[in-house]
Design a protein around this motif. Structure first.
Motif, PDB file in Angstrom:
ATOM      1  N   PHE A  79       1.171  -1.249  -0.633  1.00 27.42           N
ATOM      2  CA  PHE A  79       0.020   0.085  -0.379  1.00 27.42           C
ATOM      3  C   PHE A  79       0.781   1.033   0.339  1.00 27.42           C
ATOM      4  N   LYS A  80       1.186   2.090  -1.286  1.00 27.57           N
ATOM      5  CA  LYS A  80       2.144   3.015  -1.227  1.00 27.57           C
ATOM      6  C   LYS A  80       1.510   4.421  -0.690  1.00 27.57           C
ATOM      7  N   HIS A  81       0.154   4.328  -0.430  1.00 28.31           N
ATOM      8  CA  HIS A  81      -0.604   6.212  -0.516  1.00 28.31           C
ATOM      9  C   HIS A  81      -1.140   6.079   1.179  1.00 28.31           C
ATOM     10  N   LEU A  82       0.227   5.396   2.645  1.00 25.56           N
ATOM     11  CA  LEU A  82       0.323   5.683   3.841  1.00 25.56           C
ATOM     12  C   LEU A  82       0.254   7.521   4.014  1.00 25.56           C
ATOM     13  N   SER A  83      -0.387   7.848   4.844  1.00 26.48           N
ATOM     14  CA  SER A  83       0.042   9.411   4.772  1.00 26.48           C
ATOM     15  C   SER A  83       1.609   8.730   5.772  1.00 26.48           C
TER      16      SER A  83
END
Length: 92
Positions: A79-83
């Protein structure tokens, strides 16, 4: 003491403050991924840096230090869209 009034990101003023306070390791979250000049300044002043970030990486500006970022080339985290907070949480 450095604050948002000083701007965003790493700064030589902030790094000097931390060094003078006795720090030898700086852990930066959500900033620093484009701070090549500031990371070089920290290294010159014998400060180690670890950068947790989620911003896109610009290779020509990439600082030479430990970087934890799922958007790095070759990173296998699915998952590349972490904060940045999510990146730190997953690391911990």
């Amino acid at each position: 003491f450095p604050s948002r009034k000083s701007g965003y990101g790493l700064s030589s003023e902030g790094l000097d403050y931390l060094k003078n306070s006795g720090a030898s390791l700086i852990i930066a979250s959500d900033l620093g991924i484009t701070g090549k000049k500031e990371v070089e300044y920290a290294k010159k002043n014998k400060l180690e840096l670890i950068i947790f970030d989620h911003h896109l990486i610009q290779k020509k500006h990439l600082p030479v230090c430990l970087i934890i970022n799922p958007k790095q080339e070759g990173d296998k985290y699915p998952f590349k869209h972490l904060s940045a907070g999510g990146v730190v949480f997953k690391f911990l």
